[in-house]
Design a protein around this motif. Structure first.
Motif, PDB file in Angstrom:
ATOM      1  N   ILE A   1     -21.298-112.108 -63.028  1.00 41.34           N
ATOM      2  CA  ILE A   1     -19.967-112.687 -62.812  1.00 41.34           C
ATOM      3  C   ILE A   1     -19.074-111.681 -62.101  1.00 41.34           C
ATOM      4  N   ARG A   2     -18.457-112.131 -61.005  1.00 42.31           N
ATOM      5  CA  ARG A   2     -17.514-111.317 -60.257  1.00 42.31           C
ATOM      6  C   ARG A   2     -16.161-112.011 -60.251  1.00 42.31           C
ATOM      7  N   VAL A   3     -15.095-111.271 -60.474  1.00 46.13           N
ATOM      8  CA  VAL A   3     -13.749-111.848 -60.527  1.00 46.13           C
ATOM      9  C   VAL A   3     -12.814-111.057 -59.622  1.00 46.13           C
ATOM     10  N   SER A   4     -11.705-111.707 -59.244  1.00 45.70           N
ATOM     11  CA  SER A   4     -10.712-111.024 -58.428  1.00 45.70           C
ATOM     12  C   SER A   4      -9.346-111.665 -58.631  1.00 45.70           C
ATOM     13  N   HIS A   5      -8.325-110.999 -58.084  1.00 41.57           N
ATOM     14  CA  HIS A   5      -6.953-111.490 -58.117  1.00 41.57           C
ATOM     15  C   HIS A   5      -6.494-111.747 -59.562  1.00 41.57           C
ATOM     16  N   VAL A   6      -6.456-110.665 -60.330  1.00 41.31           N
ATOM     17  CA  VAL A   6      -6.044-110.756 -61.729  1.00 41.31           C
ATOM     18  C   VAL A   6      -4.558-111.118 -61.814  1.00 41.31           C
TER      19      VAL A   6
END
Length: 324
Positions: A82-87
Protein backbone atom coordinates in the motif's frame (compact mmCIF):
# COMPACT_ATOMS: atom_id res chain seq x y z
CA UNK A 1 -7.72 -17.12 -18.99
CA UNK A 2 -10.98 -17.79 -17.21
CA UNK A 3 -11.39 -16.04 -13.88
CA UNK A 4 -14.49 -17.06 -11.92
CA UNK A 5 -15.22 -16.04 -8.37
CA UNK A 6 -15.90 -18.82 -5.91
CA UNK A 7 -17.17 -17.16 -2.77
CA UNK A 8 -17.99 -20.48 -1.11
CA UNK A 9 -14.46 -21.81 -1.30
CA UNK A 10 -12.72 -22.16 2.07
CA UNK A 11 -9.10 -21.05 1.97
CA UNK A 12 -6.84 -23.33 4.02
CA UNK A 13 -4.90 -21.55 6.74
CA UNK A 14 -1.52 -22.44 5.25
CA UNK A 15 -2.53 -20.83 1.93
CA UNK A 16 -3.55 -17.52 3.42
CA UNK A 17 -1.19 -14.65 2.76
CA UNK A 18 2.28 -14.92 4.25
CA UNK A 19 4.15 -11.89 2.93
CA UNK A 20 3.69 -8.43 1.50
CA UNK A 21 3.87 -7.74 -2.24
CA UNK A 22 7.31 -6.29 -2.84
CA UNK A 23 8.73 -3.33 -4.73
CA UNK A 24 8.00 0.35 -5.23
CA UNK A 25 5.49 0.15 -8.05
CA UNK A 26 4.84 3.87 -7.46
CA UNK A 27 7.50 6.24 -6.16
CA UNK A 28 6.32 9.84 -6.55
CA UNK A 29 5.56 11.58 -3.29
CA UNK A 30 4.37 8.38 -1.61
CA UNK A 31 5.04 6.37 1.51
CA UNK A 32 4.30 2.76 2.32
CA UNK A 33 1.79 1.96 5.06
CA UNK A 34 0.22 -1.19 6.45
CA UNK A 35 -3.45 -2.10 6.09
CA UNK A 36 -3.72 -2.03 9.88
CA UNK A 37 -2.57 1.60 9.88
CA UNK A 38 -5.41 2.58 7.54
CA UNK A 39 -7.91 0.76 9.74
CA UNK A 40 -6.85 2.09 13.14
CA UNK A 41 -5.04 5.37 12.60
CA UNK A 42 -7.01 7.15 9.87
CA UNK A 43 -10.28 9.04 10.06
CA UNK A 44 -12.82 8.65 7.25
CA UNK A 45 -13.94 11.66 5.16
CA UNK A 46 -17.68 12.28 4.71
CA UNK A 47 -19.88 13.99 2.14
CA UNK A 48 -20.40 17.37 3.76
CA UNK A 49 -24.03 18.03 2.81
CA UNK A 50 -25.46 14.89 4.42
CA UNK A 51 -22.55 13.72 6.62
CA UNK A 52 -22.66 10.28 4.96
CA UNK A 53 -19.42 8.32 5.17
CA UNK A 54 -17.25 7.68 2.15
CA UNK A 55 -15.91 4.21 1.44
CA UNK A 56 -12.57 4.17 3.22
CA UNK A 57 -9.23 3.07 1.83
CA UNK A 58 -9.26 0.21 4.34
CA UNK A 59 -12.65 -1.03 3.14
CA UNK A 60 -11.59 -0.83 -0.50
CA UNK A 61 -8.35 -2.75 -0.06
CA UNK A 62 -9.84 -5.33 2.31
CA UNK A 63 -12.68 -6.10 -0.11
CA UNK A 64 -10.25 -6.29 -3.04
CA UNK A 65 -8.06 -8.70 -1.09
CA UNK A 66 -11.12 -10.83 -0.32
CA UNK A 67 -12.11 -10.90 -4.00
CA UNK A 68 -8.61 -11.91 -5.12
CA UNK A 69 -8.48 -14.70 -2.55
CA UNK A 70 -11.86 -15.96 -3.79
CA UNK A 71 -10.75 -15.90 -7.43
CA UNK A 72 -7.50 -17.75 -6.71
CA UNK A 73 -8.37 -20.03 -3.76
CA UNK A 74 -5.59 -22.54 -4.40
CA UNK A 75 -2.77 -20.06 -4.88
CA UNK A 76 -0.56 -17.98 -2.63
CA UNK A 77 -1.84 -14.41 -2.56
CA UNK A 78 0.44 -11.85 -0.94
CA UNK A 79 -0.54 -9.07 1.42
CA UNK A 80 -1.25 -5.72 -0.25
CA UNK A 81 1.64 -3.35 -0.84
CA UNK A 82 0.00 0.00 0.00
CA UNK A 83 1.29 3.42 -1.03
CA UNK A 84 -0.33 6.67 0.14
CA UNK A 85 0.17 10.36 -0.51
CA UNK A 86 -1.22 13.83 0.18
CA UNK A 87 -1.81 13.42 3.90
CA UNK A 88 -4.56 15.58 5.39
CA UNK A 89 -3.81 16.41 9.03
CA UNK A 90 -6.13 17.57 11.78
CA UNK A 91 -6.65 17.51 15.51
CA UNK A 92 -9.40 16.73 17.97
CA UNK A 93 -11.49 19.65 19.38
CA UNK A 94 -9.79 19.65 22.78
CA UNK A 95 -6.44 20.37 21.10
CA UNK A 96 -7.58 23.64 19.53
CA UNK A 97 -4.93 26.34 20.02
CA UNK A 98 -2.30 23.90 21.23
CA UNK A 99 1.15 24.35 19.64
CA UNK A 100 1.85 21.62 17.08
CA UNK A 101 5.01 20.47 18.87
CA UNK A 102 2.99 19.80 22.04
CA UNK A 103 0.29 17.66 20.41
CA UNK A 104 -0.08 14.17 21.83
CA UNK A 105 -0.61 11.25 19.47
CA UNK A 106 -4.27 10.79 20.43
CA UNK A 107 -4.90 14.47 19.65
CA UNK A 108 -3.80 14.15 16.01
CA UNK A 109 -6.02 13.02 13.13
CA UNK A 110 -4.96 12.08 9.61
CA UNK A 111 -6.25 10.61 6.41
CA UNK A 112 -4.65 10.23 3.00
CA UNK A 113 -6.20 11.89 -0.02
CA UNK A 114 -4.74 9.27 -2.38
CA UNK A 115 -4.05 5.58 -1.93
CA UNK A 116 -2.85 2.81 -4.25
CA UNK A 117 -2.26 -0.87 -3.58
CA UNK A 118 -0.76 -3.89 -5.30
CA UNK A 119 -1.48 -7.56 -4.58
CA UNK A 120 0.85 -10.16 -6.12
CA UNK A 121 -0.13 -13.70 -7.10
CA UNK A 122 3.46 -14.97 -7.54
CA UNK A 123 2.59 -18.54 -8.56
CA UNK A 124 1.12 -17.24 -11.83
CA UNK A 125 4.25 -16.18 -13.65
CA UNK A 126 5.67 -16.06 -17.15
CA UNK A 127 9.06 -15.40 -18.69
CA UNK A 128 8.73 -12.63 -21.28
CA UNK A 129 11.77 -11.54 -23.26
CA UNK A 130 14.04 -12.92 -20.55
CA UNK A 131 12.20 -11.21 -17.68
CA UNK A 132 10.04 -12.96 -15.10
CA UNK A 133 6.58 -11.43 -14.80
CA UNK A 134 4.09 -12.29 -12.05
CA UNK A 135 0.35 -11.72 -12.08
CA UNK A 136 -0.74 -8.75 -9.98
CA UNK A 137 -3.94 -6.97 -9.04
CA UNK A 138 -4.10 -3.37 -7.89
CA UNK A 139 -6.31 -0.39 -7.33
CA UNK A 140 -6.45 3.33 -6.63
CA UNK A 141 -8.71 5.54 -4.53
CA UNK A 142 -8.29 9.30 -4.82
CA UNK A 143 -10.57 11.52 -2.75
CA UNK A 144 -9.54 14.52 -4.86
CA UNK A 145 -11.62 12.99 -7.66
CA UNK A 146 -14.77 13.00 -5.52
CA UNK A 147 -17.05 15.94 -4.78
CA UNK A 148 -16.98 15.72 -1.01
CA UNK A 149 -18.85 19.04 -0.71
CA UNK A 150 -22.07 17.48 -2.03
CA UNK A 151 -24.40 14.72 -0.91
CA UNK A 152 -23.33 11.09 -0.99
CA UNK A 153 -23.17 9.72 -4.54
CA UNK A 154 -21.57 6.88 -6.49
CA UNK A 155 -17.89 6.73 -5.59
CA UNK A 156 -15.04 6.24 -8.06
CA UNK A 157 -12.31 3.62 -7.91
CA UNK A 158 -9.66 2.33 -10.31
CA UNK A 159 -8.74 -1.35 -10.54
CA UNK A 160 -6.39 -3.37 -12.74
CA UNK A 161 -5.20 -6.90 -13.34
CA UNK A 162 -1.92 -7.38 -15.16
CA UNK A 163 1.70 -8.27 -14.53
CA UNK A 164 4.65 -6.94 -12.57
CA UNK A 165 8.14 -7.21 -14.01
CA UNK A 166 10.25 -8.76 -11.25
CA UNK A 167 13.44 -7.24 -12.68
CA UNK A 168 12.37 -3.69 -11.91
CA UNK A 169 8.87 -3.91 -10.31
CA UNK A 170 7.46 -2.05 -13.33
CA UNK A 171 3.76 -2.68 -13.85
CA UNK A 172 2.56 -4.05 -17.20
CA UNK A 173 -1.11 -3.15 -17.64
CA UNK A 174 -3.15 -3.80 -20.78
CA UNK A 175 -6.21 -1.87 -21.85
CA UNK A 176 -8.68 -4.69 -21.15
CA UNK A 177 -7.15 -5.28 -17.70
CA UNK A 178 -7.82 -1.78 -16.43
CA UNK A 179 -10.94 0.09 -15.41
CA UNK A 180 -10.41 3.81 -14.95
CA UNK A 181 -13.79 4.44 -13.41
CA UNK A 182 -15.53 1.77 -11.34
CA UNK A 183 -18.53 3.48 -9.75
CA UNK A 184 -20.13 1.91 -6.68
CA UNK A 185 -22.56 3.05 -4.01
CA UNK A 186 -21.50 0.45 -1.43
CA UNK A 187 -18.40 -1.65 -0.86
CA UNK A 188 -20.33 -4.88 -1.50
CA UNK A 189 -20.76 -3.89 -5.15
CA UNK A 190 -17.00 -4.04 -5.68
CA UNK A 191 -16.91 -7.84 -5.96
CA UNK A 192 -19.04 -7.96 -9.11
CA UNK A 193 -17.22 -5.04 -10.69
CA UNK A 194 -13.81 -6.60 -10.10
CA UNK A 195 -14.94 -10.06 -11.20
CA UNK A 196 -16.34 -8.61 -14.44
CA UNK A 197 -13.07 -6.81 -15.14
CA UNK A 198 -10.95 -9.87 -14.42
CA UNK A 199 -13.11 -12.19 -16.56
CA UNK A 200 -12.75 -9.80 -19.52
CA UNK A 201 -8.95 -9.71 -19.27
CA UNK A 202 -7.16 -11.68 -22.00
CA UNK A 203 -3.93 -12.80 -20.36
CA UNK A 204 -2.63 -14.65 -23.41
CA UNK A 205 -3.13 -11.67 -25.70
CA UNK A 206 -1.41 -9.38 -23.21
CA UNK A 207 1.60 -11.67 -22.89
CA UNK A 208 1.73 -12.17 -26.67
CA UNK A 209 1.78 -8.44 -27.32
CA UNK A 210 4.62 -7.98 -24.84
CA UNK A 211 6.57 -10.85 -26.43
CA UNK A 212 6.12 -9.19 -29.82
CA UNK A 213 7.74 -5.97 -28.60
CA UNK A 214 11.11 -7.72 -28.61
CA UNK A 215 10.86 -8.25 -32.38
CA UNK A 216 11.12 -4.56 -33.31
CA UNK A 217 13.91 -2.06 -32.79
CA UNK A 218 14.44 1.65 -33.13
CA UNK A 219 17.79 2.86 -34.37
CA UNK A 220 19.54 5.61 -32.43
CA UNK A 221 18.28 8.22 -34.91
CA UNK A 222 14.72 6.84 -34.73
CA UNK A 223 14.86 6.93 -30.93
CA UNK A 224 16.09 10.54 -31.02
CA UNK A 225 13.26 11.42 -33.42
CA UNK A 226 10.75 9.66 -31.15
CA UNK A 227 11.96 11.63 -28.11
CA UNK A 228 11.73 14.88 -30.04
CA UNK A 229 8.13 14.16 -31.03
CA UNK A 230 7.26 13.34 -27.40
CA UNK A 231 8.50 16.81 -26.44
CA UNK A 232 6.64 18.48 -29.29
CA UNK A 233 3.29 16.84 -28.54
CA UNK A 234 2.19 19.07 -25.65
CA UNK A 235 2.70 22.21 -27.78
CA UNK A 236 0.60 21.03 -30.74
CA UNK A 237 -2.73 22.73 -31.29
CA UNK A 238 -5.75 20.65 -30.32
CA UNK A 239 -6.84 19.73 -33.89
CA UNK A 240 -3.35 18.39 -34.61
CA UNK A 241 -3.15 16.56 -31.27
CA UNK A 242 -6.44 14.83 -32.06
CA UNK A 243 -4.92 13.38 -35.24
CA UNK A 244 -1.95 11.70 -33.59
CA UNK A 245 -1.54 9.07 -30.90
CA UNK A 246 -2.31 10.56 -27.45
CA UNK A 247 0.71 10.86 -25.16
CA UNK A 248 0.68 11.26 -21.38
CA UNK A 249 4.34 11.19 -20.23
CA UNK A 250 5.44 14.62 -19.02
CA UNK A 251 8.75 16.36 -19.73
CA UNK A 252 10.55 15.11 -16.63
CA UNK A 253 9.49 11.56 -17.43
CA UNK A 254 10.73 11.91 -21.02
CA UNK A 255 14.05 13.09 -19.53
CA UNK A 256 14.09 9.93 -17.40
CA UNK A 257 13.54 7.76 -20.49
CA UNK A 258 16.53 9.42 -22.21
CA UNK A 259 18.74 9.10 -19.12
CA UNK A 260 17.90 5.40 -18.75
CA UNK A 261 18.39 4.82 -22.48
CA UNK A 262 22.07 5.54 -21.79
CA UNK A 263 22.43 4.26 -18.23
CA UNK A 264 19.89 1.49 -17.42
CA UNK A 265 21.75 -1.87 -17.19
CA UNK A 266 18.61 -3.89 -17.89
CA UNK A 267 16.74 -1.93 -20.56
CA UNK A 268 19.19 0.56 -22.01
CA UNK A 269 20.42 0.84 -25.59
CA UNK A 270 22.50 -1.74 -27.44
CA UNK A 271 26.17 -1.08 -28.18
CA UNK A 272 25.33 0.47 -31.57
CA UNK A 273 22.63 2.70 -30.06
CA UNK A 274 19.50 0.78 -31.06
CA UNK A 275 16.80 -0.22 -28.60
CA UNK A 276 14.05 -2.80 -28.97
CA UNK A 277 10.47 -1.93 -28.12
CA UNK A 278 10.37 -4.18 -25.05
CA UNK A 279 13.23 -2.24 -23.50
CA UNK A 280 11.68 1.07 -24.54
CA UNK A 281 8.39 -0.01 -22.97
CA UNK A 282 10.14 -0.69 -19.67
CA UNK A 283 11.93 2.67 -19.82
CA UNK A 284 8.50 4.30 -20.17
CA UNK A 285 6.90 2.34 -17.32
CA UNK A 286 9.92 3.01 -15.11
CA UNK A 287 9.62 6.73 -15.80
CA UNK A 288 5.91 6.52 -15.04
CA UNK A 289 6.65 5.58 -11.44
CA UNK A 290 7.07 9.30 -10.78
CA UNK A 291 3.40 9.93 -11.66
CA UNK A 292 1.09 10.79 -8.80
CA UNK A 293 -1.19 8.02 -7.59
CA UNK A 294 -4.31 9.44 -9.25
CA UNK A 295 -2.77 9.35 -12.77
CA UNK A 296 -0.29 6.46 -12.54
CA UNK A 297 -2.29 3.50 -13.84
CA UNK A 298 -3.77 5.28 -16.86
CA UNK A 299 -0.32 6.53 -17.87
CA UNK A 300 0.95 2.96 -17.56
CA UNK A 301 -1.79 1.77 -19.93
CA UNK A 302 -0.96 4.62 -22.30
CA UNK A 303 2.68 3.43 -22.43
CA UNK A 304 1.50 -0.07 -23.37
CA UNK A 305 -0.73 1.27 -26.14
CA UNK A 306 2.02 3.62 -27.34
CA UNK A 307 4.59 0.86 -27.78
CA UNK A 308 2.06 -1.40 -29.50
CA UNK A 309 1.22 1.50 -31.81
CA UNK A 310 4.91 1.78 -32.75
CA UNK A 311 5.11 -1.99 -33.23
CA UNK A 312 2.10 -2.00 -35.56
CA UNK A 313 3.66 0.75 -37.67
CA UNK A 314 6.99 -1.06 -37.92
CA UNK A 315 5.35 -4.40 -38.69
CA UNK A 316 3.04 -3.03 -41.38
CA UNK A 317 5.39 -0.32 -42.70
CA UNK A 318 2.73 2.34 -42.13
CA UNK A 319 3.45 6.02 -41.42
CA UNK A 320 3.61 7.09 -37.77
CA UNK A 321 3.88 10.71 -36.64
CA UNK A 322 6.20 9.64 -33.82
CA UNK A 323 8.71 8.08 -36.23
CA UNK A 324 8.50 10.29 -39.32
Amino acid sequence: MELIANSNQVIPTEQVITSVSEGNFIEANTEQVALNHLQKKCIIPVFSKDNESTISHYQFISKAKEVVQGLFPDLLVKEPNIRVSHVVKGRIPSAIGKPAKELLEHEKTIYYERCAFLIDIPEIKQIVNGNELSLSVGGVRAYNQENLYSKKSMEKFKVFIGFKNQVCTNLCIATDGFSNEIRIASINELSDKMSNLFSGYNKEKHLGNMERMNMFQLSESQFAHFIGKLRMYQYLDKPTQNKVFPLTLNDSQVNKVVKDYFECPNFGRNSEGSINLWNLYNLCTEANKSSYIDSNFERNVNAYELINNLGNSLQNSTPNWLLT
